[in-house]
Write an enzyme that holds these catalytic residues in place. Structure first.
Site, PDB file in Angstrom:
ATOM      1  N   LYS A 247       0.754  -1.343   0.184  1.00  0.00           N
ATOM      2  CA  LYS A 247      -0.057  -0.075  -0.038  1.00  0.00           C
ATOM      3  C   LYS A 247       0.912   1.304   0.009  1.00  0.00           C
ATOM      4  O   LYS A 247       2.212   1.118   0.424  1.00  0.00           O
ATOM      5  CB  LYS A 247      -0.947  -0.008   1.233  1.00  0.00           C
ATOM      6  CG  LYS A 247      -1.878  -0.878   1.351  1.00  0.00           C
ATOM      7  CD  LYS A 247      -2.641  -0.871   2.566  1.00  0.00           C
ATOM      8  CE  LYS A 247      -4.017  -1.535   2.630  1.00  0.00           C
ATOM      9  NZ  LYS A 247      -4.927  -1.586   1.866  1.00  0.00           N
ATOM     10  N   ARG A 321     -10.255 -11.114   2.334  1.00  0.00           N
ATOM     11  CA  ARG A 321     -11.495 -12.156   1.612  1.00  0.00           C
ATOM     12  C   ARG A 321     -10.925 -13.459   1.542  1.00  0.00           C
ATOM     13  O   ARG A 321     -11.536 -14.585   1.869  1.00  0.00           O
ATOM     14  CB  ARG A 321     -11.883 -11.631   0.307  1.00  0.00           C
ATOM     15  CG  ARG A 321     -10.778 -11.616  -0.851  1.00  0.00           C
ATOM     16  CD  ARG A 321     -11.232 -10.695  -2.136  1.00  0.00           C
ATOM     17  NE  ARG A 321     -11.292  -9.410  -1.775  1.00  0.00           N
ATOM     18  CZ  ARG A 321     -11.640  -8.470  -2.450  1.00  0.00           C
ATOM     19  NH1 ARG A 321     -11.929  -8.702  -4.056  1.00  0.00           N
ATOM     20  NH2 ARG A 321     -11.677  -7.112  -2.108  1.00  0.00           N
TER      21      ARG A 321
HETATM   22  N1  BES Z   1      -8.148  -3.789   4.581  1.00  0.00           N
HETATM   23  C1  BES Z   1      -8.309  -3.345   3.530  1.00  0.00           C
HETATM   24  C2  BES Z   1      -9.587  -2.409   3.160  1.00  0.00           C
HETATM   25  C3  BES Z   1      -9.576  -1.063   3.980  1.00  0.00           C
HETATM   26  C4  BES Z   1      -9.531   0.272   3.197  1.00  0.00           C
HETATM   27  C5  BES Z   1     -10.096  -0.912   5.195  1.00  0.00           C
HETATM   28  C6  BES Z   1      -9.542   1.332   3.944  1.00  0.00           C
HETATM   29  C7  BES Z   1     -10.181   0.132   6.081  1.00  0.00           C
HETATM   30  C8  BES Z   1     -10.023   1.450   5.245  1.00  0.00           C
HETATM   31  C9  BES Z   1      -8.368  -4.407   2.342  1.00  0.00           C
HETATM   32  O1  BES Z   1      -7.567  -5.334   2.781  1.00  0.00           O
HETATM   33  C10 BES Z   1      -7.855  -3.738   1.213  1.00  0.00           C
HETATM   34  O2  BES Z   1      -6.631  -3.481   1.072  1.00  0.00           O
HETATM   35  N2  BES Z   1      -8.499  -3.795   0.215  1.00  0.00           N
HETATM   36  C11 BES Z   1      -8.259  -3.442  -1.210  1.00  0.00           C
HETATM   37  C12 BES Z   1      -8.823  -4.429  -2.248  1.00  0.00           C
HETATM   38  C13 BES Z   1      -8.338  -4.053  -3.628  1.00  0.00           C
HETATM   39  C14 BES Z   1      -6.911  -4.445  -3.949  1.00  0.00           C
HETATM   40  C15 BES Z   1      -9.058  -4.943  -4.475  1.00  0.00           C
HETATM   41  C16 BES Z   1      -9.126  -1.959  -1.542  1.00  0.00           C
HETATM   42  O3  BES Z   1      -9.871  -1.685  -0.832  1.00  0.00           O
HETATM   43  O4  BES Z   1      -8.068  -1.316  -2.172  1.00  0.00           O
HETATM   44 MG    MG Z   2      -5.577  -5.139   1.947  1.00  0.00          MG
END
Ligand code: BES
Ligand code: MG
Ligand code: ZN
Length: 465
Positions: A247, A321
């Site tokens: 990230k 997921r």
């Molecule tokens: N933990 C994150 C989702 C999240 C984002 C929680 C902001 C709280 C605040 C999740 O694991 C994630 O990184 N999701 C990605 C999915 C994407 C790669 C399809 C996302 O939402 O960017």
């Molecule tokens: Mg994630």
């Protein structure tokens, strides 16, 4: 903060808190004369006014709070107004307060929850601690309602503390230890080797890049005459760096909160032993960390989940997921009536609903409807997201049964459809996405910035009903 019920509002006290409905007088002459008539305090919802009684009354000070229109007033409004008052009382460094509102319904539970939400501070690591009221009392409410409110308030605090805890402390092993210390539930912890033996290939892959090993947690509360068997699953990513699909720094900053679902499940489980409802509740957490390293799972890897379905890793940041997939299989194998998962699952859900509402999906409209209604009654907001089958198109893989992600669009719904692949048809299932609601970057309503305890009130109310 000690919370009590008293019979009489006319006793010596530091601060007396009274309410004023719009267009009505209060039951305190001094307030009617000076605050209402001379200063024109209308009593609009949430307005506050503090006066010193200069020895003219039993109380040193009176805090008048606006209750809005009487016909619009309900227990949710009371919770907000008590929260606002407690914030104000802490600001003026009050020690003792007595709430004497002119209402004849037993809203004791909501009042206490409001007070406890507002009194919360996460100052464990600050030299300068927050001021807390020592004691508050309420007139008119029943002891029973107030006691239930305290259990709810404590559960929220438990969850908020845990979700606010830095990832360096709140590791998978720590969550397992906390689960084992909860009284009144049976807890089984599965270590990495056992997780391997159970065939949880999707979950294991997520955790394999971290030096902190995964812990699969199964807690079980059994009521005296269980009328129903439920499983609640909390996403337990103790830190989500994104993995090799790292990230950006700004998105990673709050990712200690990626175990907010797990913290919710732990908070709920520790409250159940006190509330003693007649149900069986299985609390399940597949805890691990999503880290980049030489042993991390990689984009393009193919994983096999517990139910035999294969997943091509499209993005290592869609890890929640994968862990939930195996946890859902495990929960369905328990042959429970209902499975509810709660997860900080998608940024897409946060984009769609902001920090105001959690997204909800599932395979049973009745269960979804009940949870939406219970949330509303509990002071939370759930909003149903669609599960059109077309959203699954983006998850189609050429070389495995599915990919873990595909398109930038419709991300919350696609994640819901992904999860559904791991729920068997006989089980009623709902999925709650708390990505936007579990952790606030700035204060909102009764909440300070940080963890909110999202899901705790709703799941507890759902279970005890
Ligand atoms: N933990 C994150 C989702 C999240 C984002 C929680 C902001 C709280 C605040 C999740 O694991 C994630 O990184 N999701 C990605 C999915 C994407 C790669 C399809 C996302 O939402 O960017
Ligand atoms: Mg994630
Ligand atoms: Zn995550």
């Amino acid at each position: 903060m000690e919370i009590k019920v008293v019979q009489n509002g006319d006793v010596p006290v530091e601060v007396l808190v009274i309410g004023k409905f719009e267009g009505e007088k209060t039951n305190t002459e001094l307030v009617n004369e000076y605050v209402v008539e001379k200063d024109g305090f209308e009593g609009k919802f949430g307005q506050t006014y503090l006066i010193h009684t200069l020895g003219k009354m039993n109380a040193d000070k009176i805090l008048v709070v606006g209750l809005g229109k009487r016909e619009e007033f309900d227990h949710n409004k009371l919770r907000e107004v008590v929260a606002k008052s407690v914030k104000k009382l802490n600001q003026i460094k009050a020690e003792k307060a007595l709430f004497d509102f002119d209402i004849n319904v037993d809203y004791g539970k909501s009042a206490v929850i409001g007070a406890m939400i507002a009194d919360y501070a996460y100052d464990k690591y600050k030299s300068q601690k927050a001021h807390h009221l020592k004691e508050i009392s309420f007139t008119k409410f029943s002891q029973k309602d107030v006691e239930e409110g305290k259990i709810f308030g404590e559960a929220m605090k438990f969850t908020r503390d845990l979700a606010n805890t830095p990832a360096q402390i709140a590791t998978p092993a720590k969550l397992a230890q906390i689960a084992q210390e909860i009284e009144g539930v049976e807890t089984k912890i599965y270590d990495k080797e056992e997780i391997e033996r159970m065939g949880m290939g999707a979950y294991l892959a997520v955790g394999q890049g971290s030096v902190n090993p995964p812990k699969f947690i199964h807690m079980k509360y059994t009521g005296l005459n269980p009328k129903k068997r439920i499983a609640i699953i909390g996403k337990g990513i103790c830190f989500d760096s994104g993995g090799l699909d790292l990230k950006p720094a700004s998105s990673m900053l709050t990712m200690k909160d990626d175990m907010s679902g797990a913290a919710c499940v732990l908070g709920v489980m520790q409250a159940l032993a006190k509330l003693k409802p007649d149900v069986e509740v299985n609390g399940i957490i597949a805890a691990c960390e999503n880290m980049p390293s030489g042993s991390s799972y990689k984009p393009g890897d193919i994983l096999t989940a517990k139910n035999g379905k294969t997943i091509e890793v499209d993005n290592t940041d869609a890890e929640g997921r994968l862990t939930l997939a195996d946890a859902l299989c495990y929960a369905c194998e328990l042959n429970v009536d209902e499975v509810i998962d709660i997860a900080t699952l998608t940024g897409a859900c946060m984009v769609a609903l902001g920090t105001v509402a959690s997204g909800i999906m599932g395979n049973c409209e009745e269960l979804i409807r009940k949870l939406i209604d219970t949330a509303k009654d509990s002071g939370e907001t759930y909003w149903q997201m669609p599960m059109f089958k077309e959203y699954f198109d983006s998850l189609k893989s050429d070389i495995a049964d599915m990919k873990n992600t595909g398109s930038r669009y419709g991300g919350a719904s696609a994640a819901g459809l992904f999860l559904q692949e791991f729920v068997d048809e006989k089980t009623k299932w709902a999925h709650i996405d708390i990505a936007g609601t579990a952790f606030l970057e700035k204060p909102q309503k009764e909440f300070i910035a940080g963890a909110t305890g999202a899901g705790v009130r709703t799941l507890l109310n759902y279970i005890i009903k």
